[in-house]
Design an enzyme around this catalytic site. Structure first.
Site, short mmCIF file in Angstrom:
data_model
loop_
_atom_site.label_atom_id
_atom_site.label_comp_id
_atom_site.label_asym_id
_atom_site.label_seq_id
_atom_site.Cartn_x
_atom_site.Cartn_y
_atom_site.Cartn_z
N ASN A 195 -10.94 -2.47 -5.59
CA ASN A 195 -10.16 -1.54 -6.41
C ASN A 195 -10.81 -1.23 -7.77
OD1 ASN A 195 -7.00 -2.80 -5.15
ND2 ASN A 195 -8.05 -0.92 -4.58
N ASP A 236 0.83 -1.21 0.00
CA ASP A 236 0.00 0.00 0.00
C ASP A 236 0.86 1.26 0.00
OD1 ASP A 236 -2.34 1.42 -0.05
OD2 ASP A 236 -2.83 1.15 2.06
C1 IPE Z 1 -5.52 -2.74 -0.43
O1 IPE Z 1 -5.11 -1.43 -0.61
C2 IPE Z 1 -5.49 -3.46 -1.74
C3 IPE Z 1 -4.17 -3.65 -2.34
C4 IPE Z 1 -3.03 -3.37 -1.78
C5 IPE Z 1 -4.17 -4.22 -3.65
P1 IPE Z 1 -6.17 -0.24 -0.76
O2 IPE Z 1 -5.37 1.01 -0.81
O3 IPE Z 1 -7.06 -0.51 -1.91
O4 IPE Z 1 -6.99 -0.36 0.59
P2 IPE Z 1 -7.95 0.67 1.32
O5 IPE Z 1 -9.01 1.03 0.32
O6 IPE Z 1 -7.14 1.85 1.71
O7 IPE Z 1 -8.47 -0.08 2.50
C1 IPE Z 2 -1.42 0.25 -3.41
O1 IPE Z 2 -1.22 1.61 -3.43
C2 IPE Z 2 -1.63 -0.33 -4.79
C3 IPE Z 2 -2.98 -0.79 -5.07
C4 IPE Z 2 -3.99 -0.75 -4.26
C5 IPE Z 2 -3.22 -1.34 -6.38
P1 IPE Z 2 -2.44 2.65 -3.49
O2 IPE Z 2 -2.75 2.89 -4.92
O3 IPE Z 2 -3.54 2.17 -2.66
O4 IPE Z 2 -1.78 3.94 -2.87
P2 IPE Z 2 -2.44 4.94 -1.82
O5 IPE Z 2 -2.94 4.13 -0.68
O6 IPE Z 2 -3.52 5.65 -2.54
O7 IPE Z 2 -1.31 5.83 -1.42
MG MG Z 3 -4.03 2.40 -0.71
#
Ligand code: IPE
Ligand code: IPE
Ligand code: MG
Length: 252
Positions: free
Chosen positions: A70, A22
């Site tokens: 997502n 994340d």
């Molecule tokens: C969790 O991250 C999913 C992945 C790392 C693929 P998100 O960034 O989507 O999670 P939330 O929405 O903050 O809980």
């Molecule tokens: C994790 O990074 C990757 C995926 C969920 C695919 P994020 O895209 O969630 O990054 P933040 O949480 O918005 O910084």
């Molecule tokens: Mg995230």
């Protein structure tokens, strides 16, 4: 680095590490770049962490690459993530084979765009005989989806007379999950400072040690992984018992 590495107790390594990668978007923001730039740099971290896990002798590494939730991101970001997946799997195939790493995936793969699914299945097929480590990508994965589809399959088996309700126990239930051939993770890492599970491996992490770090995923390097493993090795895993009982227990 070597010094840090030397502190790892090879007899107490987790067999399976699961990671919620994340913070790609926030990492990109701190660099004044679009979110996709963060995802691209996230792939570099995937490569580094995969290699170090294989070197250390970790047997399974499961990475949360795309959750079912997502899909609600802007279509352009979803599209970029799906293209990155195809690109990454194709580009890394040689290295995976060179390092004897088997690729697998969990999640509702049927709903991925055809090109992403194709690249993924080709990658899985091309690496299926590798034995050093299994890299599992969680794609279009949601733990609640996984549990519900297990219930459906079990219900169907009962309806068709292949199974009695009395036979349904924890072991049997696990065999209907997409992780059926994979041991439960002992260590779950989430980067970027968020302290939640986001629908990841809810059944499988029942007794996992949770490790949260502020580091954004693209910055997560070898030393961060080693620190997480060292932290894990300092913990006492009690599985419901008392500390005193563990002294006489042979199992870590
Ligand atoms: C969790 O991250 C999913 C992945 C790392 C693929 P998100 O960034 O989507 O999670 P939330 O929405 O903050 O809980
Ligand atoms: C994790 O990074 C990757 C995926 C969920 C695919 P994020 O895209 O969630 O990054 P933040 O949480 O918005 O910084
Ligand atoms: Mg995230």
């Amino acid at each position: 680095m070597e010094a840090l590495n030397n502190h790892i107790d090879p007899t107490k390594l987790p067999r399976h590490i699961a990671i919620i990668m994340d913070g790609n978007g926030r990492w990109a923001k701190t660099h004044g770049k679009p979110r996709v730039f963060g995802h691209k740099n996230g792939v570099t971290a995937v490569r580094e962490v995969t290699e170090i896990c294989a070197e250390l002798g970790i047997e399974y590494l499961t990475l949360y690459a795309f959750s079912t939730e997502n899909w609600s991101r802007p279509p352009s970001e979803v599209g970029a993530l799906m293209s990155l997946l195809v690109e990454a799997v194709r580009n890394e195939l040689k290295t995976l084979n060179k390092n004897n790493i088997r690729l697998q995936a969990i999640g509702d793969l049927d709903k991925l765009p055809a090109s992403s699914r194709k690249a993924l299945l080709e990658g899985i097929e091309a690496t299926r005989n590798n034995t050093r480590m299994t890299l599992v990508l969680a794609l279009n994965y949601s733990s609640r989806w996984e549990i519900v589809q297990a219930c459906r399959q079990i219900g169907q088996q009962i309806k068709e007379g292949h199974l009695n309700p009395e036979e349904v126990d924890e072991q049997l239930f696990s065999r209907f999950l997409s992780t059926k051939d994979i041991p439960d993770p002992e260590l779950l890492i989430r980067t970027s400072g968020e302290q939640r599970i986001s629908n990841y491996l809810l059944w499988q992490i029942a007794y996992a040690e949770l490790y949260f770090t502020e580091v954004f995923w693209p910055d997560f390097k070898k030393e961060n992984l080693i620190e997480a493993i060292l932290d894990y090795q300092r913990r006492e895993r009690r599985f419901g018992k008392t500390s005193e009982q563990l002294v006489t227990d042979v199992k870590f």
